[in-house]
Design a protein around this motif. Structure first.
Motif, short mmCIF file in Angstrom:
data_model
loop_
_atom_site.label_atom_id
_atom_site.label_comp_id
_atom_site.label_asym_id
_atom_site.label_seq_id
_atom_site.Cartn_x
_atom_site.Cartn_y
_atom_site.Cartn_z
N THR A 19 26.24 -10.89 -46.96
CA THR A 19 27.20 -11.88 -47.44
C THR A 19 27.00 -13.25 -46.80
OG1 THR A 19 28.84 -10.22 -48.04
CG2 THR A 19 29.67 -12.42 -47.53
N PRO A 20 26.75 -13.36 -45.48
CA PRO A 20 26.57 -14.70 -44.90
C PRO A 20 25.40 -15.48 -45.47
CG PRO A 20 26.11 -12.99 -43.26
CD PRO A 20 26.76 -12.32 -44.43
N VAL A 21 24.42 -14.83 -46.08
CA VAL A 21 23.32 -15.56 -46.72
C VAL A 21 23.86 -16.42 -47.85
CG1 VAL A 21 21.21 -15.33 -48.09
CG2 VAL A 21 21.55 -13.89 -46.08
N VAL A 22 24.80 -15.88 -48.63
CA VAL A 22 25.37 -16.65 -49.73
C VAL A 22 26.21 -17.81 -49.19
CG1 VAL A 22 26.97 -16.55 -51.68
CG2 VAL A 22 25.29 -14.74 -51.35
N ALA A 23 27.02 -17.55 -48.16
CA ALA A 23 27.81 -18.63 -47.55
C ALA A 23 26.90 -19.72 -47.02
CB ALA A 23 28.68 -18.06 -46.43
N PHE A 24 25.80 -19.33 -46.40
CA PHE A 24 24.82 -20.29 -45.87
C PHE A 24 24.19 -21.10 -47.00
CE2 PHE A 24 20.28 -21.08 -45.13
CZ PHE A 24 20.31 -21.86 -43.99
N ALA A 25 23.78 -20.42 -48.07
CA ALA A 25 23.09 -21.09 -49.16
C ALA A 25 24.00 -22.08 -49.87
CB ALA A 25 22.54 -20.07 -50.15
N VAL A 26 25.26 -21.71 -50.06
CA VAL A 26 26.20 -22.63 -50.70
C VAL A 26 26.33 -23.90 -49.86
CG1 VAL A 26 28.60 -22.98 -51.40
CG2 VAL A 26 27.49 -20.81 -51.87
N ARG A 27 26.45 -23.73 -48.58
CA ARG A 27 26.63 -24.88 -47.68
C ARG A 27 25.36 -25.71 -47.61
NH1 ARG A 27 30.56 -26.24 -44.23
NH2 ARG A 27 30.08 -27.43 -42.35
N ARG A 28 24.22 -25.08 -47.45
CA ARG A 28 22.97 -25.82 -47.28
C ARG A 28 22.58 -26.55 -48.55
NH1 ARG A 28 17.91 -26.85 -47.45
NH2 ARG A 28 17.68 -25.62 -49.34
N GLN A 29 22.80 -25.92 -49.70
CA GLN A 29 22.44 -26.54 -50.97
C GLN A 29 23.50 -27.53 -51.48
OE1 GLN A 29 21.58 -23.69 -54.05
NE2 GLN A 29 19.95 -22.67 -52.91
N ALA A 30 24.63 -27.60 -50.78
CA ALA A 30 25.77 -28.38 -51.29
C ALA A 30 26.14 -27.91 -52.69
CB ALA A 30 25.47 -29.88 -51.27
N ALA A 31 26.09 -26.59 -52.89
CA ALA A 31 26.47 -26.01 -54.17
C ALA A 31 27.99 -26.11 -54.35
CB ALA A 31 26.03 -24.55 -54.25
N VAL A 32 28.44 -26.08 -55.59
CA VAL A 32 29.88 -26.19 -55.84
C VAL A 32 30.59 -24.86 -55.67
CG1 VAL A 32 29.68 -28.19 -57.31
CG2 VAL A 32 29.58 -25.91 -58.34
N ALA A 33 29.84 -23.76 -55.69
CA ALA A 33 30.47 -22.44 -55.55
C ALA A 33 29.43 -21.39 -55.23
CB ALA A 33 31.22 -22.06 -56.83
N GLY A 34 29.92 -20.25 -54.79
CA GLY A 34 29.07 -19.08 -54.58
C GLY A 34 29.86 -17.84 -54.96
N VAL A 35 29.16 -16.86 -55.49
CA VAL A 35 29.76 -15.57 -55.82
C VAL A 35 28.94 -14.49 -55.12
CG1 VAL A 35 30.21 -13.88 -57.65
CG2 VAL A 35 30.66 -16.31 -58.06
N MET A 36 29.62 -13.63 -54.37
CA MET A 36 28.97 -12.52 -53.69
C MET A 36 29.59 -11.22 -54.16
SD MET A 36 26.72 -11.44 -51.52
CE MET A 36 26.36 -9.87 -50.70
N ILE A 37 28.75 -10.34 -54.69
CA ILE A 37 29.22 -9.02 -55.13
C ILE A 37 29.12 -8.07 -53.94
CG2 ILE A 37 28.94 -7.14 -56.77
CD1 ILE A 37 29.74 -9.79 -58.07
N THR A 38 30.26 -7.71 -53.39
CA THR A 38 30.29 -6.83 -52.21
C THR A 38 31.70 -6.29 -52.01
OG1 THR A 38 29.90 -6.68 -49.82
CG2 THR A 38 30.79 -8.74 -50.64
N ALA A 39 31.78 -5.11 -51.41
CA ALA A 39 33.07 -4.58 -50.95
C ALA A 39 33.03 -4.38 -49.44
CB ALA A 39 33.41 -3.28 -51.66
N SER A 40 32.08 -5.07 -48.78
CA SER A 40 32.00 -5.05 -47.32
C SER A 40 31.93 -3.62 -46.79
CB SER A 40 33.16 -5.83 -46.71
OG SER A 40 32.96 -6.03 -45.33
#
Length: 548
Positions: free
Chosen positions: A123-144
């Motif tokens: 999951t933190p890869v998606v959070a990282f990528a959204v921040r680094r790319q200055a993306a407007v959103a991220g969706v992560m499919i997970t139930a932790s």
């Protein structure tokens, strides 16, 4: 809710379910079962949806994912963010690959540029990528760390922050307006994101402060973190890593554990055995999506896992010790939640840093510096083994970078001839002995959980562990801590006790978080014995009360 098989809502859902498996499942249900599926659709809890893999609006399935993604796209459109980049990732759970592809295709059809991760990722890869790319959103499919029968849908918005209100409510409202699932447009998307994964691992390896290695025992508990944390550790200089082989490869059935949660002692039995067998210096367990990290240490009586609070104290103190004293430290923020230990506040004060207390959940923790111009978050943790050790890169809990930093701390202690247990002793001498635990009462649903809290409000205990009780109702708070929770506290000049009671945000439970602090640490062992005795007394008394 009364619902017959001829209900327009149910029949339209079934007729437009794009997955023939869940459509057939719904058709086979009794009227009572069908009513239950449509009575309470999934809502956004900890920054997303989470529920059992099954048909209908209160389960995780293709129709729900399509509608949720359409809703996310609508909210972004309404905010003037059309056509920009969105990151989509997934773990290795049942259904995750199908759900992630569907989400990416809906976003692409709505005109967004989509980075669809080429493989299952933490999951933190998606959070990282959204921040680094200055993306407007991220969706992560997970139930932790939920059971294998569950899945989920987590949403980040700009900056890689997990969403909070009003965004979550706006998405829910849009879901209610969404077209039938089979009428939602989808466009082909090619997987990508290799560079983002490499950058994430490289960044996680850079949280080190020392040089040297340590012997590490590791388990990703059948989740997706194994290869990622191994790569990060090696890049950081930790090449002597031993893994629990039978738990290393991703497996959505989590076959060797009854619960894939490192907080469950049974889940870390194989890890601690491995640590003892290889004479490790530290043991590391990740949860299945690798956003949480638990640490194990050798003791004179064998190996044990540290609590989330203990790890939080150690990492918080370590991070603050690396920051230049004076104006830099004064502008530094660390954060913990209302149900976590009070010790981090004392550690921050000693270093001259700011401590912020937030509601439970990293969606609040990572915003701790939001209303503090000129100040910057350096660390946040919650007692449920979540740690944000590099907020500049990941504004969420991140088990990979936390694992690297914990191993780095072990080396730092070794350079001084100390262990992590020595470091905990040092913190106790500086700030008093703190012990923490939690007890839970299962309930049937949110209504029963609310009833338990209301009974406690009407008739709170007069005394706990022999101390007079002060009750603080956070439902009456007019600031950022307003929530459905009660704090019961008491003590004298030397000893303090504290119990926080709240309904769980992800499970049908009422949770009680207990902390005891003993300030007289002339005899550290005796202080710990007394604190644990009071803690056990509180747990028995309060848990017994909550069962009545």
């Amino acid at each position: 809710m009364t619902l017959s098989r001829t209900s327009t809502t149910a029949q339209e859902w079934i007729a437009h379910d794009p997955d023939p498996r869940t459509a057939a499942e719904l058709k086979a249900l009794s009227e009572e079962e069908l009513a239950e599926r449509f009575a309470n659709p999934l809502t956004f809890g900890t920054a997303g949806l989470r529920g059992p893999l099954r048909g209908g609006p209160n389960g995780m399935n293709l129709a729900v994912v399509l509608r949720a993604t359409w809703a996310v796209a609508k909210v972004l459109h309404d905010r003037g963010l059309s056509g920009q980049n969105v990151v989509v990732g997934r773990d290795a759970r049942h259904g995750s690959d199908e759900f992630a592809l569907a989400a990416a295709e809906v976003l692409a059809a709505q005109g967004f540029t989509v980075t669809l991760m080429f493989t299952a990722v933490p999951t933190p890869v998606v959070a990282f990528a959204v921040r680094r790319q200055a993306a407007v959103a991220g969706v992560m499919i997970t139930a932790s760390h939920n059971p294998p029968t569950d899945n989920g849908y987590k949403v980040y918005f700009e900056g890689g922050y997990p969403i909070v209100s009003p965004t979550d409510r706006e998405i829910e409202q849009a879901m209610a307006q969404a077209p039938h699932a089979d009428e939602i447009e989808r466009a082909a998307v090619e997987p990508s994101g290799v560079d983002e994964v490499q950058r994430f691992v490289e960044r996680a390896a850079q949280v080190r402060h020392t040089h040297g290695s340590a012997r590490v025992a590791l388990t990703p508990l059948h989740g997706v973190g194994g290869e990622f944390v191994l790569d990060a550790l090696v890049r950081a200089g930790f090449a002597d890593v031993h893994v629990v082989d039978e738990q290393f490869a991703p497996d959505p059935d989590f076959p060797t554990v009854s619960s894939p949660n490192p907080e469950d002692p049974a889940a870390t039995e194989a890890l601690l055995k491995l640590a003892a067998d290889v004479d490790a210096d530290v043991a590391v367990a990740l949860d299945p999506d690798a956003d949480r990290c638990a640490i194990g240490v050798p003791t004179p009586d064998g190996w044990r896992m540290l609590s989330g609070d203990e790890t939080g104290w150690l990492l918080g103190d370590y991070i603050l010790s690396q920051i230049e004293p004076g104006p830099v430290t004064e502008a530094t923020v660390v954060a913990s939640t209302v149900v976590s230990s009070r010790m981090l506040a004392a550690i921050a004060a000693e270093h001259g840093a700011q401590h912020i207390e937030t509601l439970t959940g990293f969606k609040w923790l990572v915003r701790a510096d939001e209303q503090l111009p000129g100040s910057t978050l350096a660390y946040a943790y919650e007692e449920a083994i979540g740690h944000c050790v590099d907020p500049a890169a990941v504004r969420d809990k991140d088990g990979i970078s936390a694992a690297v930093l914990a191993c780095d701390l072990v080396v730092a202690m070794q350079h001084r001839g100390h262990t992590l247990l020595d470091a905990l002793d040092d913190l106790a001498r500086r700030h008093g002995v703190h012990t923490t635990t939690a007890v839970s009462r299962p309930v049937n649903d949110a209504h029963e959980a609310a009833a338990v809290l209301d009974r406690l409000r009407r008739t709170p205990p007069d005394r706990l562990a022999g101390f007079d009780v002060t009750v603080t109702d956070l439902r009456d708070d007019d600031g950022p801590l307003r929530t459905d929770a009660l704090i019961l506290s008491g003590g004298d000049g030397d000893t303090s006790v504290r119990v926080v009671v709240r309904p769980s945000g992800t499970e049908p439970k009422v949770k009680s978080y207990i902390e005891v602090r003993c300030g007289d640490v002339g005899d550290l062992d005796a202080a710990r014995v007394r604190a644990r005795h009071l803690q056990d007394e509180l747990a028995a008394d309060f848990f017994g009360r909550e069962q009545t």
